[in-house]
Design a protein around this motif. Structure first.
Motif, PDB file in Angstrom:
ATOM      1  N   ILE A 185     -62.933 -37.811 -59.431  1.00 48.98           N
ATOM      2  CA  ILE A 185     -63.600 -36.521 -59.627  1.00 48.98           C
ATOM      3  C   ILE A 185     -63.140 -35.550 -58.540  1.00 48.98           C
ATOM      4  N   ASP A 186     -62.465 -34.480 -58.983  1.00 47.61           N
ATOM      5  CA  ASP A 186     -61.928 -33.497 -58.039  1.00 47.61           C
ATOM      6  C   ASP A 186     -61.970 -32.097 -58.661  1.00 47.61           C
ATOM      7  N   GLY A 187     -63.024 -31.833 -59.450  1.00 48.37           N
ATOM      8  CA  GLY A 187     -63.184 -30.519 -60.095  1.00 48.37           C
ATOM      9  C   GLY A 187     -64.134 -29.658 -59.260  1.00 48.37           C
ATOM     10  N   ALA A 188     -64.837 -28.730 -59.936  1.00 50.74           N
ATOM     11  CA  ALA A 188     -65.743 -27.810 -59.234  1.00 50.74           C
ATOM     12  C   ALA A 188     -66.833 -28.615 -58.508  1.00 50.74           C
ATOM     13  N   LYS A 189     -66.933 -28.375 -57.196  1.00 55.36           N
ATOM     14  CA  LYS A 189     -67.813 -29.214 -56.352  1.00 55.36           C
ATOM     15  C   LYS A 189     -69.288 -29.111 -56.763  1.00 55.36           C
ATOM     16  N   ASN A 249     -56.191 -29.502 -71.547  1.00 51.15           N
ATOM     17  CA  ASN A 249     -56.606 -28.170 -71.117  1.00 51.15           C
ATOM     18  C   ASN A 249     -57.991 -27.872 -71.692  1.00 51.15           C
ATOM     19  N   ALA A 250     -59.019 -28.171 -70.900  1.00 53.15           N
ATOM     20  CA  ALA A 250     -60.395 -27.965 -71.369  1.00 53.15           C
ATOM     21  C   ALA A 250     -61.334 -27.995 -70.179  1.00 53.15           C
ATOM     22  N   ASP A 251     -62.555 -27.529 -70.424  1.00 51.59           N
ATOM     23  CA  ASP A 251     -63.600 -27.707 -69.417  1.00 51.59           C
ATOM     24  C   ASP A 251     -64.082 -29.157 -69.525  1.00 51.59           C
ATOM     25  N   ALA A 252     -64.027 -29.873 -68.426  1.00 47.59           N
ATOM     26  CA  ALA A 252     -64.376 -31.304 -68.453  1.00 47.59           C
ATOM     27  C   ALA A 252     -65.812 -31.533 -68.906  1.00 47.59           C
ATOM     28  N   LEU A 253     -66.663 -30.514 -68.783  1.00 50.47           N
ATOM     29  CA  LEU A 253     -68.050 -30.700 -69.206  1.00 50.47           C
ATOM     30  C   LEU A 253     -68.229 -30.441 -70.700  1.00 50.47           C
ATOM     31  N   ILE A 297     -57.862 -33.663 -66.649  1.00 50.86           N
ATOM     32  CA  ILE A 297     -58.454 -32.511 -67.344  1.00 50.86           C
ATOM     33  C   ILE A 297     -58.425 -31.275 -66.442  1.00 50.86           C
ATOM     34  N   GLU A 298     -57.928 -30.174 -66.978  1.00 50.79           N
ATOM     35  CA  GLU A 298     -57.855 -28.924 -66.220  1.00 50.79           C
ATOM     36  C   GLU A 298     -58.278 -27.760 -67.119  1.00 50.79           C
ATOM     37  N   ARG A 299     -59.218 -26.955 -66.640  1.00 49.67           N
ATOM     38  CA  ARG A 299     -59.713 -25.870 -67.498  1.00 49.67           C
ATOM     39  C   ARG A 299     -58.899 -24.588 -67.346  1.00 49.67           C
ATOM     40  N   ASP A 300     -58.237 -24.412 -66.223  1.00 49.16           N
ATOM     41  CA  ASP A 300     -57.511 -23.169 -65.964  1.00 49.16           C
ATOM     42  C   ASP A 300     -56.126 -23.232 -66.619  1.00 49.16           C
ATOM     43  N   VAL A 324     -53.532 -23.131 -53.646  1.00 53.14           N
ATOM     44  CA  VAL A 324     -54.108 -24.081 -54.604  1.00 53.14           C
ATOM     45  C   VAL A 324     -54.648 -25.275 -53.812  1.00 53.14           C
ATOM     46  N   PRO A 325     -55.935 -25.585 -53.983  1.00 51.06           N
ATOM     47  CA  PRO A 325     -56.480 -26.717 -53.219  1.00 51.06           C
ATOM     48  C   PRO A 325     -56.008 -28.045 -53.802  1.00 51.06           C
ATOM     49  N   ILE A 326     -55.224 -28.793 -53.058  1.00 56.89           N
ATOM     50  CA  ILE A 326     -54.800 -30.129 -53.492  1.00 56.89           C
ATOM     51  C   ILE A 326     -55.318 -31.144 -52.483  1.00 56.89           C
ATOM     52  N   ILE A 327     -55.325 -32.387 -52.873  1.00 53.61           N
ATOM     53  CA  ILE A 327     -55.872 -33.430 -51.995  1.00 53.61           C
ATOM     54  C   ILE A 327     -55.084 -33.464 -50.682  1.00 53.61           C
ATOM     55  N   GLN A 328     -55.809 -33.691 -49.576  1.00 53.70           N
ATOM     56  CA  GLN A 328     -55.146 -33.758 -48.272  1.00 53.70           C
ATOM     57  C   GLN A 328     -54.301 -35.027 -48.184  1.00 53.70           C
ATOM     58  N   LEU A 370     -58.723 -41.620 -65.046  1.00 54.54           N
ATOM     59  CA  LEU A 370     -59.152 -40.332 -65.585  1.00 54.54           C
ATOM     60  C   LEU A 370     -59.419 -39.419 -64.404  1.00 54.54           C
ATOM     61  N   GLU A 371     -58.775 -38.263 -64.395  1.00 59.52           N
ATOM     62  CA  GLU A 371     -58.951 -37.314 -63.288  1.00 59.52           C
ATOM     63  C   GLU A 371     -59.624 -36.042 -63.805  1.00 59.52           C
ATOM     64  N   ILE A 372     -60.630 -35.586 -63.081  1.00 58.79           N
ATOM     65  CA  ILE A 372     -61.266 -34.309 -63.409  1.00 58.79           C
ATOM     66  C   ILE A 372     -60.734 -33.290 -62.395  1.00 58.79           C
ATOM     67  N   GLY A 373     -59.942 -32.332 -62.865  1.00 64.00           N
ATOM     68  CA  GLY A 373     -59.350 -31.330 -61.961  1.00 64.00           C
ATOM     69  C   GLY A 373     -57.900 -31.666 -61.639  1.00 64.00           C
ATOM     70  N   THR A 374     -56.997 -31.148 -62.468  1.00 64.09           N
ATOM     71  CA  THR A 374     -55.561 -31.438 -62.327  1.00 64.09           C
ATOM     72  C   THR A 374     -54.909 -30.538 -61.290  1.00 64.09           C
ATOM     73  N   ALA A 375     -55.323 -29.283 -61.260  1.00 62.50           N
ATOM     74  CA  ALA A 375     -54.618 -28.199 -60.531  1.00 62.50           C
ATOM     75  C   ALA A 375     -53.140 -28.224 -60.955  1.00 62.50           C
ATOM     76  N   ILE A 376     -52.219 -28.358 -60.024  1.00 60.39           N
ATOM     77  CA  ILE A 376     -50.797 -28.300 -60.406  1.00 60.39           C
ATOM     78  C   ILE A 376     -50.205 -29.699 -60.672  1.00 60.39           C
ATOM     79  N   GLY A 377     -51.066 -30.697 -60.727  1.00 68.61           N
ATOM     80  CA  GLY A 377     -50.604 -32.048 -61.078  1.00 68.61           C
ATOM     81  C   GLY A 377     -50.210 -32.900 -59.885  1.00 68.61           C
ATOM     82  N   TYR A 378     -50.471 -32.407 -58.687  1.00 64.85           N
ATOM     83  CA  TYR A 378     -50.013 -33.099 -57.470  1.00 64.85           C
ATOM     84  C   TYR A 378     -50.585 -34.520 -57.355  1.00 64.85           C
ATOM     85  N   SER A 379     -51.905 -34.655 -57.438  1.00 66.85           N
ATOM     86  CA  SER A 379     -52.488 -36.002 -57.290  1.00 66.85           C
ATOM     87  C   SER A 379     -52.132 -36.869 -58.494  1.00 66.85           C
ATOM     88  N   ALA A 380     -52.132 -36.292 -59.690  1.00 68.57           N
ATOM     89  CA  ALA A 380     -51.802 -37.081 -60.895  1.00 68.57           C
ATOM     90  C   ALA A 380     -50.379 -37.632 -60.790  1.00 68.57           C
TER      91      ALA A 380
HETATM   92  N1  SAM Z   1     -56.680 -33.072 -58.094  1.00 68.17           N
HETATM   93  C1  SAM Z   1     -55.814 -31.987 -57.683  1.00 68.17           C
HETATM   94  C2  SAM Z   1     -54.848 -32.484 -56.627  1.00 68.17           C
HETATM   95  O1  SAM Z   1     -55.321 -33.093 -55.640  1.00 68.17           O
HETATM   96  O2  SAM Z   1     -53.645 -32.253 -56.778  1.00 68.17           O
HETATM   97  C3  SAM Z   1     -56.600 -30.822 -57.135  1.00 68.17           C
HETATM   98  C4  SAM Z   1     -57.686 -30.300 -58.015  1.00 68.17           C
HETATM   99  S1  SAM Z   1     -58.410 -28.816 -57.414  1.00 68.17           S
HETATM  100  C5  SAM Z   1     -59.282 -29.320 -56.004  1.00 68.17           C
HETATM  101  C6  SAM Z   1     -59.692 -28.559 -58.585  1.00 68.17           C
HETATM  102  C7  SAM Z   1     -59.217 -28.148 -59.983  1.00 68.17           C
HETATM  103  O3  SAM Z   1     -60.272 -28.455 -60.880  1.00 68.17           O
HETATM  104  C8  SAM Z   1     -58.942 -26.660 -60.138  1.00 68.17           C
HETATM  105  O4  SAM Z   1     -57.633 -26.487 -60.614  1.00 68.17           O
HETATM  106  C9  SAM Z   1     -59.975 -26.184 -61.156  1.00 68.17           C
HETATM  107  O5  SAM Z   1     -59.477 -25.219 -62.064  1.00 68.17           O
HETATM  108  C10 SAM Z   1     -60.311 -27.484 -61.886  1.00 68.17           C
HETATM  109  N2  SAM Z   1     -61.667 -27.533 -62.448  1.00 68.17           N
HETATM  110  C11 SAM Z   1     -62.819 -27.179 -61.829  1.00 68.17           C
HETATM  111  N3  SAM Z   1     -63.869 -27.401 -62.638  1.00 68.17           N
HETATM  112  C12 SAM Z   1     -63.365 -27.905 -63.800  1.00 68.17           C
HETATM  113  C13 SAM Z   1     -63.954 -28.294 -65.030  1.00 68.17           C
HETATM  114  N4  SAM Z   1     -65.278 -28.193 -65.242  1.00 68.17           N
HETATM  115  N5  SAM Z   1     -63.152 -28.763 -66.002  1.00 68.17           N
HETATM  116  C14 SAM Z   1     -61.799 -28.846 -65.807  1.00 68.17           C
HETATM  117  N6  SAM Z   1     -61.196 -28.464 -64.672  1.00 68.17           N
HETATM  118  C15 SAM Z   1     -61.961 -27.994 -63.673  1.00 68.17           C
END
Ligand code: SAM
Length: 190
Positions: A106-110, A89-93, A62-65, A13-17, A37-47
């Motif tokens: 912002i840490d969602g899909a690049k 739990n939604a697509d941030a867009l 916000i996390e879509r997965d 799982v990609p989390i912040i370095q 507001l965080e876009i991309g939660t993953a497992i909640g590490y940064s939050a």
């Molecule tokens: N911020 C997290 C941390 O550092 O612990 C890591 C987030 S990880 C790099 C990116 C996450 O963004 C993935 O879990 C992915 O499912 C989610 N994601 C990507 N695009 C998204 C979108 N459009 N809406 C919501 N979540 C999205």
């Protein structure tokens, strides 16, 4: 926290370095950020790390997965932070958030960074900041022509387009930091 780092490593799982997280945490402290507001939660590490700075800090993330979302909820409960962190739990867009925040991370899909930025700048307080992670994309953004995979090259090109977008955005002053995987901090010009 070690358990989350270990989980991220094992499950890929990609989390912040570490370095990027340290920068983010110090930035939040120095600028007295209270709402995030965080876009991309993953497992909640940064939050979780942001909420742990102090109990006045509130994070909406916000996390879509669905699997990531469930894992994040579990971790947030383990840290007793459910009152400070709200996971959507939604697509941030596709979701609409009404509130305004001191910081948008912002840490969602690049490939979607411009879209995230344009959508969520409306949720930024006047003196707020937008921080983006992974702008060096493992060092690949400097030499995209060396990348063999077509998909990866397209992604890196998009990240570079986003960097140009930030540089040319006259409404914001953006500083790029070569920290962690590359971080930008943008602030609205007053
Ligand atoms: N911020 C997290 C941390 O550092 O612990 C890591 C987030 S990880 C790099 C990116 C996450 O963004 C993935 O879990 C992915 O499912 C989610 N994601 C990507 N695009 C998204 C979108 N459009 N809406 C919501 N979540 C999205």
């Amino acid at each position: 926290m070690d358990r989350l780092e270990e989980y991220a490593k094992v499950e890929d799982v990609p989390i912040i370095q570490k370095e990027g997280l340290e920068f983010l945490v110090n930035f939040i402290k120095e600028n007295k950020v209270l709402s995030i507001l965080e876009i991309g939660t993953a497992i909640g590490y940064s939050a979780i790390n942001m909420a742990l700075i102090n109990e006045k800090i509130k994070v909406v993330t916000i996390e879509r997965d669905m699997n990531m979302y469930n894992e994040a909820l579990k971790n947030i409960q383990d840290f007793n932070l459910s009152k400070q962190i709200k996971v959507i739990n939604a697509d941030a867009l596709e979701v609409n958030i009404e509130d305004k925040f001191d910081l948008i991370f912002i840490d969602g899909a690049k490939a979607q960074y411009i879209k995230f930025f344009e959508k969520y700048e409306n949720n930024l307080n006047d003196k707020g900041f937008i921080i983006c992670d992974n702008l060096n994309f493992h060092g690949l953004t400097e030499n995209p022509e060396l990348i063999k995979s077509k998909n990866l090259r397209a992604l890196v090109t998009k990240i570079n387009k986003f960097k140009d977008y930030l540089k040319n955005n006259n409404n914001y002053k953006t500083i790029f930091y070569n920290i962690g995987d590359g971080i930008s901090v943008s602030r609205k010009k007053q």
